[in-house]
Design an enzyme around this catalytic site. Structure first.
Site, PDB file in Angstrom:
ATOM      1  N   ASP A 290      10.806  -3.945  13.092  1.00  0.00           N
ATOM      2  CA  ASP A 290       9.585  -3.263  12.653  1.00  0.00           C
ATOM      3  C   ASP A 290       8.359  -4.173  12.808  1.00  0.00           C
ATOM      4  O   ASP A 290       8.370  -5.310  12.329  1.00  0.00           O
ATOM      5  CB  ASP A 290       9.765  -2.912  11.170  1.00  0.00           C
TER       6      ASP A 290
ATOM      7  N   ASP B  70      17.512  -1.298  11.175  1.00  0.00           N
ATOM      8  CA  ASP B  70      16.053  -1.443  11.237  1.00  0.00           C
ATOM      9  C   ASP B  70      15.679  -2.692  10.428  1.00  0.00           C
ATOM     10  O   ASP B  70      15.942  -2.746   9.222  1.00  0.00           O
ATOM     11  CB  ASP B  70      15.368  -0.205  10.630  1.00  0.00           C
TER      12      ASP B  70
ATOM     13  N   HIS C 235      10.216   8.432  14.135  1.00  0.00           N
ATOM     14  CA  HIS C 235       9.864   8.912  12.793  1.00  0.00           C
ATOM     15  C   HIS C 235       8.368   8.780  12.497  1.00  0.00           C
ATOM     16  O   HIS C 235       7.901   9.202  11.437  1.00  0.00           O
ATOM     17  CB  HIS C 235      10.682   8.139  11.757  1.00  0.00           C
ATOM     18  N   ASP C 236       7.644   8.148  13.442  1.00  0.00           N
ATOM     19  CA  ASP C 236       6.184   7.981  13.255  1.00  0.00           C
ATOM     20  C   ASP C 236       5.378   8.915  14.148  1.00  0.00           C
ATOM     21  O   ASP C 236       4.148   8.895  14.094  1.00  0.00           O
ATOM     22  CB  ASP C 236       5.758   6.549  13.643  1.00  0.00           C
TER      23      ASP C 236
ATOM     24  N   GLU D  44       9.482  -3.444  17.830  1.00  0.00           N
ATOM     25  CA  GLU D  44       8.387  -2.478  17.747  1.00  0.00           C
ATOM     26  C   GLU D  44       7.106  -3.293  17.856  1.00  0.00           C
ATOM     27  O   GLU D  44       6.698  -3.964  16.907  1.00  0.00           O
ATOM     28  CB  GLU D  44       8.396  -1.711  16.433  1.00  0.00           C
TER      29      GLU D  44
HETATM   30  O1  TEU Z   1       5.254   1.389  12.139  1.00  0.00           O
HETATM   31  C1  TEU Z   1       4.135   0.555  12.388  1.00  0.00           C
HETATM   32  C2  TEU Z   1       3.103   1.324  13.030  1.00  0.00           C
HETATM   33  O2  TEU Z   1       2.417   0.820  13.859  1.00  0.00           O
HETATM   34  C3  TEU Z   1       3.008   2.790  12.683  1.00  0.00           C
HETATM   35  O3  TEU Z   1       2.738   2.915  11.286  1.00  0.00           O
HETATM   36  C4  TEU Z   1       1.884   3.364  13.447  1.00  0.00           C
HETATM   37  O4  TEU Z   1       0.748   2.560  13.163  1.00  0.00           O
HETATM   38  C5  TEU Z   1       1.596   4.768  13.015  1.00  0.00           C
HETATM   39  O5  TEU Z   1       2.319   5.106  11.946  1.00  0.00           O
HETATM   40  C6  TEU Z   1       1.916   5.710  14.188  1.00  0.00           C
HETATM   41  O6  TEU Z   1       0.880   5.591  15.084  1.00  0.00           O
HETATM   42  C7  TEU Z   1       6.321   0.735  11.483  1.00  0.00           C
HETATM   43  C8  TEU Z   1       7.296   1.809  11.041  1.00  0.00           C
HETATM   44  O7  TEU Z   1       7.804   2.482  12.186  1.00  0.00           O
HETATM   45  C9  TEU Z   1       6.544   2.760  10.145  1.00  0.00           C
HETATM   46  O8  TEU Z   1       7.359   3.873   9.774  1.00  0.00           O
HETATM   47  C10 TEU Z   1       6.124   1.993   8.901  1.00  0.00           C
HETATM   48  O9  TEU Z   1       5.328   2.845   8.099  1.00  0.00           O
HETATM   49  C11 TEU Z   1       5.312   0.746   9.280  1.00  0.00           C
HETATM   50  O10 TEU Z   1       5.843  -0.004  10.359  1.00  0.00           O
HETATM   51  C12 TEU Z   1       5.286  -0.229   8.103  1.00  0.00           C
HETATM   52  O11 TEU Z   1       6.589  -0.733   7.923  1.00  0.00           O
END
Ligand code: TEU
Ligand code: CA
Length: 554
Positions: A200, A98, A327-328, A255
């Site tokens: 990311d 990542d 994970h989000d 992403e």
């Molecule tokens: O996620 C970016 C992001 O767009 C998510 O935070 C999203 O806005 C929300 O959490 C779900 O709709 C990436 C990573 O995947 C996330 O875990 C991190 O918190 C974020 O970037 C910052 O690095």
């Protein structure tokens, strides 16, 4: 269309903190991952996307990196990493790291140097601006984790930009020294033998020079038009490709929150020389009364329209990634399926069928292959995620929205739903740890766990195993052309895939009711490749059970 290994692979995402704890401190670690590689080999996956394992103060669970070339102490040592990498490769499993380079931790040495009042080589590694009159930040932008996107730094006496937490200062990608630092670090990992990167929020690395107020949406202004798909994002990715990516046989997935099909063709076009594929989020981004905190279920016709647009408009031009979970995101069986005891397994299998028969590279999030569900949150003390905790403060504790209104949305959508420990068996803490887990284990682990499922041919695990095996057996699943049928139907998701003389019919009942479906004549004597109910003939008009799914090949 060019055939490559990453188009034919199935990817498994590991969130290390919650995967497997080997030393009883309640936190997952690298040795725990190594111990479970045989389980992943048995599942049949080809690649592991490893969420960040680098040195981090864990303000955002590793997405705030303080040293890109050291391993987080809680996860183990670089030797543990090297052992995991070689053990994975020994099993034919690739490791994709990542890459979090839109921002670093505020504890990274670059930021420690950059915030010094005196001039240092790192002064312009981040995005610093003078405030407005009266100690006001440079503009009205809000951060993704609540509050202003700017923090005043006493030492440097300026504001710095952080689109996420204040401990995640955004890097200044317009600075060629920053880009070269990142490329050197990426090369260092590629030389270690890793197999690619998930990048990311890579769509946010280029910001406009001017940073005016954004359109107010809630308490703060929207930074999107100035920080997402910015003026040089494609230049920087082409530079990254030329200086690093093109020199190794690796895979990359960006992403790209907020990406459109047109933009995706630039990031991941067959001849863009940027990335191999991107994650789009139209099917999972909530736009409800409280932004993403939305408990209304998306109508199936809308979901079909979104998924079909990506299937048809990228076909032959760019490569799709396919996911329900990460994970989000909340657990898909709770969000798009039915996690009641009666329908959890069948709806989990139906959702897996719907996704894994599509065109693109499928991603399985840890526990999704077990049919793990959302967590039954009872109080705010159950939450660990900075985004969820801050959202509750910003929406509820501020008095803007009542607890009764907001609580169901928070519980359904919180990222912590995906971060409860993987349920390995029915012993204490689901076999995840012999200590106290950093976040509670879902109490349904006694019924839902890997030990029970790997030996039960009717389990969700064994169903995912079959789907993965089918993808390896039939090129039509990887490369076939997608066509949606019954677009208006609010209960059935039906589509075909075609490649040379092979044609698939994929039928998924997304409803808890019986639905009639007429099998097209051309599939009258087709072979049933997989179904989530007991064996039966699929011809003529069939009465589909709730959440029934099947695939025919002719
Ligand atoms: O996620 C970016 C992001 O767009 C998510 O935070 C999203 O806005 C929300 O959490 C779900 O709709 C990436 C990573 O995947 C996330 O875990 C991190 O918190 C974020 O970037 C910052 O690095
Ligand atoms: Ca541990």
């Amino acid at each position: 269309m060019k055939r490559t290994w990453w188009k034919e692979a199935v990817i498994y995402q590991i969130y290390p903190r919650s995967f497997m704890d080997s030393n009883g401190d309640g936190i997952g670690d690298l040795k725990g991952i190594t111990a479970k590689l045989d389980y992943l080999k048995e599942l049949g996956i080809d690649v592991i996307w490893l969420s960040p394992v680098y040195q981090s103060p864990n303000d955002d669970n590793g997405y705030d990196i303080s040293d890109y070339q050291a391993i987080m102490e809680e996860f183990g040592t670089m030797e543990d990493f090297d052992e995991m990498l070689s053990e994975a490769h020994a099993r034919g499993i690739k490791i994709v790291m990542d890459l979090v380079v839109n921002h670093t931790s505020d504890e990274h040495r670059w930021f420690v140097e950059s915030r010094k009042a005196e001039d240092t080589p790192y002064r312009d590694y981040y995005i610093w601006r003078e405030g407005k009159e009266g100690n006001q930040p440079p503009n009205n932008w809000g951060s993704c984790f609540g509050g202003s996107a700017w923090k005043y730094d006493e030492q440097r006496q300026m504001y710095y930009l952080h689109l996420f937490s204040p401990k995640q200062p955004d890097l200044n990608w317009d600075n060629p020294k920053v880009r070269q630092e990142v490329f050197d670090m990426m090369t260092w990992w590629c030389e270690k033998g890793i197999d690619g990167f998930r990048m990311d929020v890579i769509s946010m690395i280029s910001k406009t020079k001017d940073m005016p107020d954004g359109k107010v949406n809630g308490l703060y202004g929207d930074f999107g038009p100035y920080c997402v798909h910015g003026p040089h994002v494609h230049d920087y990715l082409k530079e990254m490709n030329e200086k690093v990516l093109s020199r190794y046989d690796i895979m990359t997935v960006g992403e790209t929150s907020g990406v459109t099909v047109e933009e995706a063709k630039k990031y991941a076009g067959e001849d863009s020389h940027e990335l191999n594929m991107v994650f789009q989020f139209e099917h999972v981004d909530g736009h409800g009364k409280y932004g993403k905190w939305n408990d209304e279920r998306m109508p199936l016709s809308k979901l079909k329209e979104i998924m079909s647009k990506w299937q048809t408009e990228l076909y032959g031009k760019a490569w799709n990634s396919l996911f329900w979970d990460n994970h989000d995101q909340p657990r898909v069986v709770s969000r798009f399926g039915n996690d009641s005891p009666e329908y959890r397994e069948r709806s989990a299998k139906m959702l897996a069928t719907c996704l894994h028969m599509m065109q693109g590279t499928p991603y399985i999030y840890q526990g999704e292959e077990l049919g793990m569900t959302n967590y039954p949150f009872e109080t705010m003390a159950d939450f660990r995620d900075i985004e969820s905790v801050n959202a509750y403060k910003e929406w509820c504790e501020s008095g803007r929205v009542s607890h009764e209104e907001f609580w169901p949305c928070l519980c359904l959508i919180s990222r912590d739903n995906a971060r409860t420990p993987v349920q390995w068996n029915d012993t204490e803490n689901a076999g995840f740890t012999t200590g106290t887990p950093w976040i509670k284990v879902n109490p349904n682990y006694k019924e839902i766990n890997a030990a029970a499922e790997v030996k039960n041919p009717a389990s969700v695990f064994c169903y995912y195993q079959k789907l993965i095996a089918l993808r390896k057996q039939y090129p039509v699943i990887v490369y076939g052309k997608y066509t949606l049928l019954l677009p208006e139907d609010e209960n059935l998701f039906v589509y075909t895939r075609e490649l040379e003389e092979d044609k698939l019919l994929v039928v998924c009942n997304f409803s808890s009711a019986e639905q009639a479906f007429s099998v097209p004549e051309e599939f009258a004597d087709a072979e049933c490749l997989i179904s989530n109910t007991e064996e039966r003939e699929y011809e003529g008009t069939v009465a589909l059970k709730p959440y029934e799914a099947f695939v025919l090949l002719r």
